[in-house]
Scaffold this active site. Structure first.
Site, PDB file in Angstrom:
ATOM      1  N   ASP A   4     -29.347 -34.232 -10.433  1.00 26.52           N
ATOM      2  CA  ASP A   4     -29.432 -33.012  -9.644  1.00 26.52           C
ATOM      3  C   ASP A   4     -29.153 -31.816 -10.572  1.00 26.52           C
ATOM      4  OD1 ASP A   4     -29.618 -31.399  -7.353  1.00 26.52           O
ATOM      5  OD2 ASP A   4     -27.474 -31.535  -6.978  1.00 26.52           O
ATOM      6  N   ASP A  63     -28.205 -28.009  -9.057  1.00 22.52           N
ATOM      7  CA  ASP A  63     -27.206 -27.118  -8.451  1.00 22.52           C
ATOM      8  C   ASP A  63     -25.885 -27.852  -8.288  1.00 22.52           C
ATOM      9  OD1 ASP A  63     -28.614 -24.516  -7.538  1.00 22.52           O
ATOM     10  OD2 ASP A  63     -29.995 -26.095  -6.917  1.00 22.52           O
TER      11      ASP A  63
END
Length: 256
Positions: A8, A10
């Site tokens: 991922d 963020d």
């Protein structure tokens, strides 16, 4: 053999416009290693080029557009498989609109086939009203991702899930959500890398999207505590990650 990494962004690589400690070193190790890797993000606002340029601005270099899959890309691919040509009303940013154009879809407010909703920093009451009326009129309700909040500098901010919840409350209809934890996103990632889920690790900051999605896809999971989920919150879930790190700087790729 070192496992492939699906990470991922963020809350893992950055918070808003601020790099997370250890992120540069983590990406350097990915680039220097033999195993394939990919950034898989529920962010639908930005294109792969936007994300590449953002990381370069933050000091992370060497990545290409091919290193990213966004929920906007996954949503566009999903819709293309459902219907070859269609019209959509979009609540969201340029990244989502761009991906829909790329698969040959048209943007329309007049009797569209789909209403597609993502995070939008310019979301208005008029947009919500339009979306509700179109869904009530028969348009299919699609969400790019379910995240209720996104980690940014100094805290969190509302994300796509909050907009989806408002529209769902007004229409009485739930959206079909394409992004994590939908297994579709994980399948797209492993296919792009050409690896079996057994040989991949999902690195993320959220128990409710990254970790559960990786687990259900059959991947090893690694939670970092630099984003949304905390060490205390892990206990609230009926599943657990295989590894927990304070940030990606602590990850030894060879030990996963």
């Amino acid at each position: 053999m070192t496992k492939s990494i699906i990470s991922d962004m963020d809350g893992v690589i950055y918070r808003g416009k601020q790099l997370i400690p250890g992120a540069t070193e983590f990406v350097d190790r990915l680039l220097a290693g033999d195993a394939p890797f990919l950034f898989l993000t529920n962010n639908a606002e930005q294109t792969p080029l936007d994300l590449k340029l953002k990381l370069e601005h933050l000091g992370i270099k060497g990545l290409t557009e091919d290193n990213f899959i966004t929920s906007a890309m996954a949503t566009a691919m999903f819709l293309k498989n459902q219907k070859e040509r269609a019209t959509v009303y979009v609540v969201g940013g340029g990244g989502l609109i761009n991906e829909l154009y790329n698969v040959g879809y048209s943007i329309s407010e007049s009797n569209p086939d789909y209403v597609v909703v993502a995070k939008s920093t310019s979301f208005t009451f008029e947009q919500m009203k339009k979306a509700v009326r179109l869904i009530d009129g028969g348009a299919k309700f699609i969400g790019t991702n379910p995240d209720m909040i996104d980690p940014v500098e100094g805290g969190n901010e509302p994300a796509a899930g909050t907009i989806l919840a408002a529209i769902a409350a007004a229409t009485g209809k739930q959206p079909y959500i394409v992004g994590k934890p939908n297994a579709l996103m994980m399948t797209l990632a492993t296919r792009k890398l050409g690896v079996h889920p057994d040989n991949a690790v999902m690195v993320g900051d959220r128990m409710d999207t990254d970790i559960v999605g990786g687990m259900e896809a059959g991947m090893t999971t690694a939670l970092v505590l630099s984003g949304v989920s905390t060490r205390e919150s892990i206990e609230h879930f009926p599943y657990k990650p295989d590894h927990v790190f304070n940030n990606v700087g602590e990850i030894d790729l060879n030990a996963l």
